[in-house]
Design a protein around this motif. Structure first.
Motif, short mmCIF file in Angstrom:
data_model
loop_
_atom_site.label_atom_id
_atom_site.label_comp_id
_atom_site.label_asym_id
_atom_site.label_seq_id
_atom_site.Cartn_x
_atom_site.Cartn_y
_atom_site.Cartn_z
N ALA A 299 0.83 -1.21 0.00
CA ALA A 299 0.00 0.00 0.00
C ALA A 299 0.86 1.26 0.00
O ALA A 299 0.57 2.23 -0.70
N ALA A 300 1.94 1.24 0.78
CA ALA A 300 2.80 2.42 0.88
C ALA A 300 3.47 2.72 -0.46
O ALA A 300 3.56 3.88 -0.87
N ARG A 301 3.94 1.69 -1.15
CA ARG A 301 4.58 1.91 -2.45
C ARG A 301 3.57 2.42 -3.47
O ARG A 301 3.90 3.27 -4.31
N ALA A 302 2.35 1.93 -3.40
CA ALA A 302 1.33 2.38 -4.35
C ALA A 302 0.95 3.83 -4.10
O ALA A 302 0.70 4.59 -5.04
N LEU A 303 0.92 4.24 -2.83
CA LEU A 303 0.47 5.59 -2.49
C LEU A 303 1.59 6.62 -2.50
O LEU A 303 1.40 7.76 -2.93
N PHE A 304 2.77 6.23 -1.99
CA PHE A 304 3.83 7.20 -1.80
C PHE A 304 5.08 6.92 -2.63
O PHE A 304 6.05 7.68 -2.55
N GLY A 305 5.07 5.86 -3.39
CA GLY A 305 6.24 5.55 -4.21
C GLY A 305 7.30 4.84 -3.41
O GLY A 305 7.03 3.86 -2.72
N ALA A 306 8.53 5.36 -3.47
CA ALA A 306 9.66 4.70 -2.82
C ALA A 306 9.54 4.74 -1.30
O ALA A 306 8.95 5.65 -0.72
N LEU A 307 10.11 3.71 -0.67
CA LEU A 307 10.17 3.62 0.79
C LEU A 307 11.62 3.65 1.23
O LEU A 307 12.52 3.36 0.43
#
Length: 513
Positions: A299-307
């Motif tokens: 979910a984080a990659r889909a919403l905010f891109g890179a982690l």
């Protein structure tokens, strides 16, 4: 591209009148003064009209009450110069056939532009020329302002609205423009060289971003005019800085106000989106901390891109509410995926691969309390890393530190994790009966217990260190068990007693019951 809203040519000037052949004026005006602007035309026969002038006017008079003596005429000119008069038109053929020589001499000495108006040239003819010029200039200014406002509005509607609007504003003003975020960091600059001017304005930027918007500051120096404007309604969301080497005209300031309104509108419109993004980040961080790494990562990659790249650290930052908001705004400005952050249980939790840099940035913000930094680990260990960073943050607050790493805390022992007051209370409660026994002078149980524990419960080595027989030591330990109502055969009891003795050693003032 729209024309620059530079300061327009003056609406009416002395040159416009002196060079009008139909007026047939005789001038004693120096060439450098011919382009003086005329704000208005005023007719007065008063001996002292200065009280009725605002400055910038052209005064027309026939000299009806002009003093006859040269000294009086010089004083008359001096009063007009003090009133910041643009010029004096002297009508001849009525009270005076010619402009008095003393008046001409005083005007030239005191640098007051002077011209003669013949009897057959009515004063109203001069007034009409000036009025038409002022009206035309105001209309031209209104058109220019309208065009500039439309250009800024079109720029704001673009997908890169802020960048385009800043660039367009710099062109319209023929100056330079900087847009910063809420933390005062430049995000859009036009032209690029203007970025070098920000350090000299840092104190003013810091003052504006900590006040309730909208607030503006203006300054003028040899380099020109500078205007600083905070953007936002309920809180500062950015700062607009505008400078113009040649000075800002009234129309320029209206253009700046339009740009500030458009930028504020754009920032406030994104407020709802920012709130949603913040809530999503909070949910994702909580999922990570709860061990739900796989769905949270997708979910984080889909919403905010890179982690943040593993291994990562967890930071727990404590402080005032403004500090938490300032920290979130600061971290929000980073678009490189180097941090994942959220407010959790009243503290700011940050997941990052660059703990030192982030910790330094947070520590510089006003209202900071403490920042705890965990050791490095994988996403699967985030719950443990969060616990460690929280421990480090609390220990930092107790010791007066701003930033404390868990590795440094752990290297100093478990007792560093326990507040001193709580540790002392624990030691006093556990060892109280034994301490009281020794205080009454009935033996040396505390030291015997410490030596016995240090000897791992071995009787002979402990007795040798104490200089007593092992049976004597056994009797003492039996007495300890009786006083504490606990068995020394228990490993847990031995550990608790050892910790209590460590506290007692660090603080010998630990009271008994």
């Amino acid at each position: 591209m729209p024309p620059a809203v530079v300061s327009p040519a003056p609406a009416a000037t002395l040159r416009m009148l002196v060079e009008a052949p139909e007026l047939r004026l005789r001038s004693w005006i120096a060439p450098r003064d011919l382009d003086r602007p005329i704000d208005w035309v005023h007719i007065s026969e008063l001996a002292d009209p200065a009280a009725f002038l605002e400055g910038g006017e052209l005064l027309l008079t026939t000299g009806l009450l002009l003093p006859d003596d040269p000294a009086g005429q010089r004083e008359y000119v001096a009063r007009l110069v003090s009133a910041r008069l643009t010029g004096l038109g002297f009508g001849t053929g009525l009270a005076h056939d010619e402009v008095p020589a003393a008046l001409v001499a005083a005007a030239q000495e005191l640098h007051l532009p002077l011209f003669a108006v013949p009897l057959d040239t009515p004063f109203i003819a001069l007034s009409k020329i000036v009025s038409r010029a002022i009206a035309a200039a105001r209309y031209d200014e209104a058109v220019r302002l309208s065009e500039a406002q439309h250009a800024l509005t079109r720029a704001a509607l673009r997908h890169d609205g802020f960048a385009t609007l800043v660039g367009r504003l710099a062109v319209l003003l023929d100056g330079w423009v900087v847009l910063t975020d809420a933390a005062g960091t430049a995000v859009e600059v036009s032209p690029a060289a203007a970025r070098t001017l920000l350090p000299s304005l840092q104190a003013d930027l810091d003052r504006l971003r900590h006040q309730h918007p909208p607030v503006s500051l203006a300054s003028t120096d040899a380099a020109g005019d500078i205007v600083l404007q905070s953007l936002g309604t309920s809180q500062v969301r950015g700062l607009l800085v505008v400078g113009k080497p040649g000075g800002l005209a009234p129309a320029d300031r209206q253009v700046i106000n339009t740009a500030a309104s458009l930028l504020t509108l754009g920032m406030e419109q994104s407020r709802t989106l920012d709130s949603v993004r913040e809530q999503l980040r909070t949910v994702l961080v909580r999922l990570f901390l709860a061990g739900q790494g796989d769905p949270a990562e997708r979910a984080a990659r889909a919403l905010f891109g890179a982690l943040p790249i593993e291994p990562v650290h967890v930071l727990t930052a404590n402080g005032s509410t403004p500090f938490i908001r300032s920290s979130i705004n600061l971290l929000e400005s980073r678009k490189d995926g180097s941090v994942l952050h959220a407010e959790v249980d009243g503290a700011l939790v940050v997941i990052t691969a660059e703990p030192d840099r982030v910790a330094v940035q947070l520590a510089r913000l006003p209202g900071v309390g403490s920042v705890g930094v965990s050791e490095a680990g994988e996403y699967t260990a985030l719950a443990e890393l969060r616990t460690h960073s929280a421990h480090a943050g609390r220990a930092a607050a107790r010791t007066g530190s701003t930033v404390l790493r868990f590795e440094d805390l752990a290297s100093e022992g478990l007792l560093r994790l326990v507040p001193p007051g709580e540790a002392a209370a624990f030691a006093a409660a556990l060892l109280g009966p034994v301490l009281q026994h020794d205080a009454d002078g009935r033996g040396d149980l505390v030291n015997s217990l410490r030596v016995w524990l240090e000897s791992n419960g071995q009787w002979d080595p402990a007795a040798a260190r104490l200089g007593v027989h092992r049976h004597t030591l056994r009797k003492r330990m039996v007495r300890v068990e009786h006083l504490l109502a606990r068995s020394l055969d228990s490993v847990d009891v031995r550990c608790e007693l050892w910790l209590a003795l460590q506290v007692l050693e660090d603080d010998p003032r630990t009271p008994g019951p």
